[in-house]
Structures are given as C-alpha cells and as structure tokens.
Design a protein around this motif. Structure first.
Motif, PDB file in Angstrom:
ATOM      1  N   ALA A 102       0.827  -1.210   0.000  1.00 59.75           N
ATOM      2  CA  ALA A 102       0.000   0.000   0.000  1.00 59.75           C
ATOM      3  C   ALA A 102       0.862   1.262   0.000  1.00 59.75           C
ATOM      4  N   LEU A 103       1.986   1.252   0.714  1.00 61.14           N
ATOM      5  CA  LEU A 103       2.896   2.409   0.684  1.00 61.14           C
ATOM      6  C   LEU A 103       3.439   2.631  -0.719  1.00 61.14           C
ATOM      7  N   LEU A 104       3.834   1.555  -1.376  1.00 56.93           N
ATOM      8  CA  LEU A 104       4.329   1.677  -2.749  1.00 56.93           C
ATOM      9  C   LEU A 104       3.231   2.178  -3.684  1.00 56.93           C
ATOM     10  N   GLY A 105       2.002   1.700  -3.484  1.00 55.57           N
ATOM     11  CA  GLY A 105       0.878   2.169  -4.300  1.00 55.57           C
ATOM     12  C   GLY A 105       0.602   3.643  -4.093  1.00 55.57           C
ATOM     13  N   GLY A 106       0.636   4.104  -2.846  1.00 58.52           N
ATOM     14  CA  GLY A 106       0.432   5.521  -2.566  1.00 58.52           C
ATOM     15  C   GLY A 106       1.525   6.388  -3.173  1.00 58.52           C
ATOM     16  N   ALA A 107       2.766   5.913  -3.093  1.00 57.07           N
ATOM     17  CA  ALA A 107       3.879   6.657  -3.697  1.00 57.07           C
ATOM     18  C   ALA A 107       3.713   6.727  -5.215  1.00 57.07           C
ATOM     19  N   PHE A 108       3.283   5.641  -5.822  1.00 61.76           N
ATOM     20  CA  PHE A 108       3.074   5.653  -7.274  1.00 61.76           C
ATOM     21  C   PHE A 108       1.952   6.609  -7.662  1.00 61.76           C
ATOM     22  N   MET A 109       0.906   6.676  -6.819  1.00 60.65           N
ATOM     23  CA  MET A 109      -0.208   7.582  -7.123  1.00 60.65           C
ATOM     24  C   MET A 109       0.265   9.031  -7.208  1.00 60.65           C
ATOM     25  N   VAL A 110       1.211   9.403  -6.364  1.00 65.45           N
ATOM     26  CA  VAL A 110       1.691  10.783  -6.344  1.00 65.45           C
ATOM     27  C   VAL A 110       2.830  11.000  -7.328  1.00 65.45           C
ATOM     28  N   LEU A 111       3.779  10.088  -7.362  1.00 60.42           N
ATOM     29  CA  LEU A 111       4.997  10.310  -8.132  1.00 60.42           C
ATOM     30  C   LEU A 111       4.981   9.692  -9.520  1.00 60.42           C
ATOM     31  N   GLY A 112       4.066   8.779  -9.784  1.00 61.46           N
ATOM     32  CA  GLY A 112       4.060   8.059 -11.053  1.00 61.46           C
ATOM     33  C   GLY A 112       3.760   8.911 -12.260  1.00 61.46           C
ATOM     34  N   ALA A 113       2.998   9.987 -12.106  1.00 65.68           N
ATOM     35  CA  ALA A 113       2.628  10.820 -13.251  1.00 65.68           C
ATOM     36  C   ALA A 113       3.847  11.437 -13.920  1.00 65.68           C
ATOM     37  N   GLY A 114       4.873  11.753 -13.151  1.00 69.21           N
ATOM     38  CA  GLY A 114       6.084  12.353 -13.709  1.00 69.21           C
ATOM     39  C   GLY A 114       6.830  11.440 -14.661  1.00 69.21           C
ATOM     40  N   PHE A 115       6.569  10.152 -14.566  1.00 72.15           N
ATOM     41  CA  PHE A 115       7.231   9.190 -15.441  1.00 72.15           C
ATOM     42  C   PHE A 115       6.373   8.848 -16.664  1.00 72.15           C
TER      43      PHE A 115
END
Length: 185
Positions: free
Chosen positions: A31-44
């Motif tokens: 879940a921590l990794l999923g939350g981080a992807f939700m915020v930071l994934g758009a930049g990639f």
C-alpha cells in the motif's frame, strides 16, 4: 480414555500472530508503494519535452490531460495553443492541479479534456529563458489527498503487522523460558 482432539497438534498462537503480522506488514508495504506511485508516477508518464516556440506532436488518449512547463514565476505570461486532429483545444486553468516533482520538476500550466483519442499538436511560448513544456496526466490536489489517505492506511497496516510480529516473538520467548524452568517475563 484419550480424547481425539488432544492428540492433534495445535498451532501455537505465536505462529498465527507471526503469519498475521507478516501478511499485514506485506500489505502495508504494498500500500505504501501504491500511494507513492499515485503521487509520483505521473512524472514518469510525460511526453518528451519540447522547447518553447516549437510544436509538440503527441498521441493522446480519451480523457483529461495536463500541460506542464519549466518552473518559473511567469505563469500568466505563458500561452499554449493546440489542436487535436484539426479541432482547436483550449487550456483550462486548474486551481487544484499540482506540479510534478520527479523525475524532474514541472509547473502545471493547465489542462484539457478530449472526447476521443487522437494526435495533439500543441505549442507553448512565453518569456522564460530555456523554457520547455510537455503533456502528461493530470495530478490534482484531490489525487494527492487520496494518496495521503492511502499512505496513512498503509502505515497503520504496517504498524499493526510489526506489533503482531513483536508480540509473537515475545510469546515464543516466554514459552521457551517457562519450559526451561525460568520465570516468564
């Protein structure tokens, strides 16, 4: 007389606590990794950037998209115009739209919606030295709030999982000490 249920080996409570702790801890990390992807994934997920004054041609899918520009203090002096398959698009200023931090910092310039996928041609210009722009997914204030809530849930899962693992370890030690003749702690 021997009862049947006494002859069966029981699973010690510490094993159940260990398994439960491991499962909750693993769910917390995921879940921590999923939350981080939700915020930071758009930049990639951005299109390759283009310098101000040049035209970017990129294929976009149906839905909301954002235009991001080089970080600057000239937000109101930057203009972007474009068309999707020959039909003019207009950027809407989004007060809840957020800039991106990774892998590179970008300021949000605005967003647009498309009813169908197609080829977007867009140009941005403004008084920003070495200014560049790109197109990508919209990151709004609400998506960040959702990721924070998701992250908080992940931290709770992780904390409960670790507490169960510590408790299981403590019970194993207590049982080992009492069977060895030492007083339980």
């Amino acid at each position: 007389m021997v009862r049947m249920h006494e002859s069966k080996a029981k699973t010690p409570p510490s094993r159940a606590l260990t398994v439960g702790g491991l499962i909750l801890s693993a769910l917390g990390v995921i879940a921590l990794l999923g939350g981080a992807f939700m915020v930071l994934g758009a930049g990639f997920q951005l299109a390759p950037s283009v310098p101000f004054g040049e035209t970017m041609t990129v294929e976009v899918s149906r839905g909301d998209h954002a235009v991001y520009v080089t970080p600057n203090d000239q937000w109101g002096d930057i203009s972007c115009t474009g068309d999707l398959d020959g039909e003019e698009i207009g950027l809407r200023p989004e007060m809840t739209q957020q800039g991106l931090l990774l892998p590179e910092r970008w300021d949000a310039q605005g967003s647009f919606a498309t009813a169908a996928s197609g080829v977007l041609q867009i140009t941005c210009d403004g008084p920003v030295p070495d200014g560049r722009f790109t197109v990508g997914p919209v990151v709004s204030f609400f998506s960040i709030v959702g990721a924070v809530v998701f992250g908080a849930l992940a931290i709770v899962l992780l904390a409960v999982g670790l507490a169960l693992l510590v408790l299981a370890r403590w019970r194993v030690r207590a049982v080992a000490q009492s069977s060895a003749g030492f007083p339980a702690v």
